[in-house]
Write a protein that holds these residues in place. Structure first.
Motif, PDB file in Angstrom:
ATOM      1  N   LYS A   1       6.278  13.739  -2.557  1.00 22.06           N
ATOM      2  CA  LYS A   1       6.505  12.655  -3.549  1.00 22.06           C
ATOM      3  C   LYS A   1       7.176  13.047  -4.729  1.00 22.06           C
ATOM      4  CE  LYS A   1       2.002  10.877  -2.377  1.00 22.06           C
ATOM      5  NZ  LYS A   1       0.306  10.688  -2.686  1.00 22.06           N
TER       6      LYS A   1
ATOM      7  N   GLU B   1       9.306   6.932  -0.812  1.00 19.76           N
ATOM      8  CA  GLU B   1       8.678   5.814  -1.583  1.00 19.76           C
ATOM      9  C   GLU B   1       8.355   4.725  -0.441  1.00 19.76           C
ATOM     10  OE1 GLU B   1      12.386   5.543  -3.964  1.00 19.76           O
ATOM     11  OE2 GLU B   1      11.048   7.228  -3.054  1.00 19.76           O
ATOM     12  N   GLU B   2       9.242   4.330   0.201  1.00 23.10           N
ATOM     13  CA  GLU B   2       8.985   3.081   1.190  1.00 23.10           C
ATOM     14  C   GLU B   2       8.185   3.507   2.527  1.00 23.10           C
ATOM     15  OE1 GLU B   2      12.821   1.757   2.282  1.00 23.10           O
ATOM     16  OE2 GLU B   2      13.411   1.091   0.498  1.00 23.10           O
TER      17      GLU B   2
ATOM     18  N   ILE C   1       4.609   3.279   1.029  1.00 20.46           N
ATOM     19  CA  ILE C   1       3.955   2.028   0.378  1.00 20.46           C
ATOM     20  C   ILE C   1       3.862   1.472   1.971  1.00 20.46           C
ATOM     21  CG2 ILE C   1       4.961  -0.085   0.060  1.00 20.46           C
ATOM     22  CD1 ILE C   1       6.586   0.882  -2.261  1.00 20.46           C
TER      23      ILE C   1
ATOM     24  N   LYS D   1       5.946  -1.178  -5.716  1.00 18.09           N
ATOM     25  CA  LYS D   1       6.841  -0.287  -6.861  1.00 18.09           C
ATOM     26  C   LYS D   1       6.318  -1.033  -8.082  1.00 18.09           C
ATOM     27  CE  LYS D   1      10.389   1.076  -3.534  1.00 18.09           C
ATOM     28  NZ  LYS D   1      11.827   1.086  -3.398  1.00 18.09           N
TER      29      LYS D   1
ATOM     30  N   GLU E   1       0.952   6.271  -9.093  1.00 17.85           N
ATOM     31  CA  GLU E   1       1.487   7.775  -8.703  1.00 17.85           C
ATOM     32  C   GLU E   1       2.996   7.603  -8.856  1.00 17.85           C
ATOM     33  OE1 GLU E   1      -0.747   9.651  -4.985  1.00 17.85           O
ATOM     34  OE2 GLU E   1       0.151   7.949  -4.351  1.00 17.85           O
ATOM     35  N   ASP E   2       3.509   9.088  -9.436  1.00 14.53           N
ATOM     36  CA  ASP E   2       4.900   9.148  -9.903  1.00 14.53           C
ATOM     37  C   ASP E   2       5.784   9.949  -8.730  1.00 14.53           C
ATOM     38  OD1 ASP E   2       7.090   9.257 -11.302  1.00 14.53           O
ATOM     39  OD2 ASP E   2       6.288  10.500 -12.854  1.00 14.53           O
ATOM     40  N   TYR E   3       6.461   9.024  -8.000  1.00 14.82           N
ATOM     41  CA  TYR E   3       7.702   9.834  -7.231  1.00 14.82           C
ATOM     42  C   TYR E   3       8.536  10.109  -7.612  1.00 14.82           C
ATOM     43  CZ  TYR E   3       4.067   7.891  -3.510  1.00 14.82           C
ATOM     44  OH  TYR E   3       3.247   7.745  -2.823  1.00 14.82           O
TER      45      TYR E   3
ATOM     46  N   ASN F   1      11.977   9.066  -7.580  1.00 16.39           N
ATOM     47  CA  ASN F   1      12.536   8.013  -7.806  1.00 16.39           C
ATOM     48  C   ASN F   1      12.073   6.798  -8.350  1.00 16.39           C
ATOM     49  OD1 ASN F   1      15.039   9.265  -7.152  1.00 16.39           O
ATOM     50  ND2 ASN F   1      14.562   8.793  -5.021  1.00 16.39           N
ATOM     51  N   CYS F   2      10.628   6.711  -8.497  1.00 15.86           N
ATOM     52  CA  CYS F   2       9.916   5.489  -8.683  1.00 15.86           C
ATOM     53  C   CYS F   2       8.601   5.712  -9.030  1.00 15.86           C
ATOM     54  CB  CYS F   2      10.212   4.232  -7.714  1.00 15.86           C
ATOM     55  SG  CYS F   2       9.332   4.467  -6.252  1.00 15.86           S
TER      56      CYS F   2
ATOM     57  N   ILE G   1       4.658   4.100  -7.779  1.00 18.28           N
ATOM     58  CA  ILE G   1       4.124   3.330  -6.871  1.00 18.28           C
ATOM     59  C   ILE G   1       2.443   2.955  -7.341  1.00 18.28           C
ATOM     60  CG2 ILE G   1       3.290   3.255  -4.623  1.00 18.28           C
ATOM     61  CD1 ILE G   1       5.901   4.485  -3.755  1.00 18.28           C
TER      62      ILE G   1
END
Length: 320
Positions: A201, A222-223, A226, A255, A280-282, A284-285, A287
């Protein structure tokens, strides 16, 4: 950068890799996850030529690995750095000598070695420990030296086999930050095998989930988290939450940028309760994951229609 197709590998009569298909783009940090025995480390050793595969295709930086003779394979490995879980340092040698060792084996001159070693010691933040013996270092310090050694030949690809799993959380986080900085500053493609979801992550751009010797799912980190495919659930386990027995319970993944104030809007428009919520901090983004209880069963369809209207498509009604 790395192209793999229908890759198979077996030991004796046991098939470990059963047809791996995978592309890894240049300059990315790519995570490979899976249960123990899924074939992750075997795949990594095939990529750097330490293991010969039985069939299929494996191209690294435009080079077909299977066509290389022993001399060519040795030259190829200069461009592929390797970081191991348990460091594999020369315990009685100094930090300086451990980093210098690969260049000494390749007969670099002393000036080149000294310049490169001092540069890398600074990169990994170990300058003050330059003359310390490896055996006297902490686990996190040893891994920093191992990373510097893996970079000594100026590789194009850095492979990491569970590089953070032997470390405590604080050192694990610092090593992740170091690998991320190396990827950004040097443009090196990083491929890491890990069972730690926080590593994937935090620093990975893309990932693949290997299950029973094949790639079950792959894509942007992240996808995948999700979408929650079955292969990911098999690794994470089913996080049991005590849910209300009345009404309808919905789990929503989104997101942060997809829709502002999702929870606030749901509460304002519908008669719902928040059962669980986490952000949650990934890499690139950010979530969000929320579980809501729709108190009136008749409102379920309206809630689903509303979620679609604000482009939230990753949701599921629990228990159905």
């Amino acid at each position: 950068m790395i192209k793999i197709a229908a890759l198979k590998k077996q030991y004796n009569s046991t098939e470990i890799l059963k047809g791996i298909d995978l592309d890894i783009d240049k300059g990315k940090i790519f995570g490979i996850i899976g249960r123990s025995g899924a074939g992750k480390s075997t795949l990594l050793r095939c990529i750097n030529g330490l293991e010969k595969y039985d069939s299929g295709y494996l191209e690294v930086n435009g080079i077909d690995i299977k066509k290389l003779n022993e001399k060519e394979l040795r030259m190829f490995r200069r461009d592929v750095g390797m970081i191991f879980q348990h460091f594999s340092l020369i315990t009685r040698a100094s930090v300086y000598d451990n980093i210098a060792f690969p260049m000494q084996c390749w007969h670099y001159n002393k000036k080149e070695i000294d310049e490169r070693v001092r540069y890398l010691i600074d990169v990994v933040g170990m300058y003050e420990k330059m003359n310390n013996l490896a055996r006297d270092l902490s686990g996190g310090q040893k891994q920093r030296v191992a990373i510097a050694r893996a970079l000594s030949m100026n590789p194009k690809i850095l492979l990491s086999d569970e590089a953070t799993s032997a470390l405590d959380p604080k050192n694990s986080e610092s090593i992740m930050e170091l690998l991320n900085n190396i990827n950004k500053s040097m443009g090196i493609t990083v491929v890491l095998v890990t069972h730690q979801m926080n590593v994937v992550k935090a620093i990975c751009d893309d990932m693949a989930i290997i299950e029973d010797g094949i790639v079950k799912d792959k894509g942007i980190v992240e996808e995948i988290f999700i979408n929650q495919p079955a292969s990911l659930i098999n690794i994470l386990g089913d996080n049991k939450i005590l849910l209300p027995s009345s009404g309808k319970n919905i789990e929503i993944m989104y997101k942060k940028d997809d829709s502002n104030n999702v929870i606030e809007k749901l509460i304002r428009k519908f008669n719902v309760n928040i059962i669980d919520f986490i952000m949650e901090d990934y890499k690139n983004c950010i979530i969000g994951k929320v579980i809501i209880n729709v108190i009136n069963n008749n409102d379920l369809k309206k809630v689903e229609e509303y979620l679609k209207s604000i482009n939230i498509e990753n949701y599921k009604v629990l228990g159905e």
